[in-house]
Scaffold this motif. Structure first.
Motif: not given
Length: 453
Positions: A404-432
């Protein structure tokens, strides 16, 4: 991986068991420097720089004719290494279980990984394909060797001492990681006084991790011993088929304990986020925040030191509030860390150090408490079998975060977008995790329910 049936810790004298335990600690001491110095600090930025040197005018390299943005090569290689490890684990697990020959397999996987790491000394110029190949081999070898390493725990430690033995191994690993990283910092920051270029210093740091891994692996190989098993033959279908059948049988058994399976799913999701943050932090720091290598090394060293203190502190919190609530709190902190990282200004080492300190305080504790909480959810007599699925499931999903990190950077060219995309793992893990009634889960597994959990 099932514990050997004919002989476990029974019949082993205390002195012999302690000797094996001390040898067992040293494999963590040997291989942890790879995770710390190679994956977390040096290889990500360095391999990215090598890939950029080979990139075309649009910033892409073309491994096997596939266009890949140079900045995505490292996370993609990490993902491929995990897939390779998961394909190999069942075969190695089946052979180890049915022959009792864990030590030779540990030697092969350890020295394959150590050799690939030492060979990173030759990674220079535009040899990005060599770098990606060595990363895949070393990473996959480490993953498979850790399954064999963990499989020794039920054999060398009585049930009441496994928490202590496991924790000491973890502590040995963080200690060696900090020690070698400190030596790396001295070499890298003073490379000119040693008559070395920056590239040469990095390549020496990479190769030294492989030499350290190989040298200290000799200790467990001398002290651990193989156990006799009931049969030395693999069942029909070969090692791979037997390994997968064993894993499928364990997962089917877990269906009788759905709450245990629910916790395992939650752990696999949020742990993927943890592992991705650790493996990609240096790339983010160097490429997006424009921080020098000395700053990155110092920050990771800070993480190593504070991880021990954080684990002890979170352990105290767990005694007061329970492991589940403490882990949920740590996941909230991880989410805040990613949000803060997204807004972190470039070229400000002090804020990066603050972020590293926060990571250190939750890193060790979230992992240690997850393992101890899972141990309460395992039916008695199936500890090794369930922890094998725990390890394989962990490795099996840990390619998703880097991808996901690599794909986000591949599509956006932004490491900031890549790092914030990882929030989904912690949010979903928290809910589960929040949905798992852990007290009912412990009782359903047939174990006594602690006062606080």
């Amino acid at each position: 991986m099932a514990a050997d049936t004919a002989e476990g810790t029974a019949g082993t004298d205390d002195a012999g068991r302690r000797r094996e335990q001390r040898g067992w600690y040293f494999y963590d001491f040997a291989c942890s420097v790879y995770s710390t110095s190679v994956v977390t600090v040096f290889l990500g930025p360095y391999l990215t720089a090598v890939a950029k040197a080979a990139a075309d005018d649009d910033g892409f390299v073309h491994p096997l004719g596939v266009p890949v943005r140079a900045g995505s090569l490292f996370p993609y290689a990490v993902s491929v290494s995990v897939v390779v490890a998961v394909l190999v684990m069942p075969m190695v697990g089946a052979i180890a279980d049915r022959t009792g020959r864990k030590k030779p397999l540990l030697a092969v996987t350890a020295y394959l990984g150590a050799g690939a790491t030492a060979a990173m000394f030759f990674l220079e110029g535009d040899r990005y394909l060599l770098g990606a190949f060595l990363l895949i081999v070393a990473n996959a070898s480490l993953s498979v060797s850790m399954v064999l390493y963990n499989a020794y725990l039920p054999q060398i430690a009585e049930p009441e001492e496994r928490d202590t033995v496991s924790s000491r191994g973890w502590a040995f690993g963080y200690t060696s990681g900090a020690l070698v990283l400190l030596l790396n910092l001295v070499l890298y920051s003073g490379h000119e006084s040693f008559g070395l270029s920056e590239s040469e210093a990095v390549r020496i740091c990479l190769a030294s991790a492989g030499l350290w891994w190989g040298a200290f692996t000799l200790v467990p190989l001398r002290r651990l011993r193989d156990r006799r098993v009931a049969t030395g033959e693999l069942p029909a279908g070969g090692g791979v088929g037997a390994g997968w059948r064993q894993l499928v049988a364990t997962l089917r058994d877990m269906r009788r304990h759905p709450l245990t399976l629910s916790f395992l799913l939650a752990y696999l999701v949020y742990n993927d986020g943890v592992q991705t943050v650790i493996s990609q932090a240096s790339v983010y720091g160097s490429e997006e925040l424009k921080l020098d290598q000395t700053t990155l090394i110092t920050a990771v060293l800070l993480v190593q030191v504070l991880a021990v203190a954080g684990a002890l502190g979170m352990g105290r919190l767990a005694r007061s509030y329970g492991a589940k609530r403490t882990i949920l709190g740590s996941l909230a902190v991880w989410t805040l860390i990613l949000v803060a990282g997204y807004f972190l200004p470039a070229r400000t080492p002090v804020w990066f150090y603050a972020l590293a300190a926060a990571i250190g305080l939750v890193l060790g504790g979230s992992q240690a408490l997850s393992r101890s909480l899972f141990s309460h959810l395992v039916p008695r007599g199936k500890e090794a079998e369930y922890f094998s699925a725990y390890e394989m499931g962990d490795r099996g999903l840990s390619w998703m975060g880097p991808l996901l990190f690599g794909l986000t950077f591949q599509l956006t060219g932004s490491y900031r977008d890549a790092i914030i995309s990882l929030v989904i793992f912690f949010a979903l893990g928290f809910v589960l995790l929040a949905r798992v009634p852990v007290r009912r889960a412990v009782a359903a597994a047939g174990n006594p329910v602690p006062e606080r959990i």
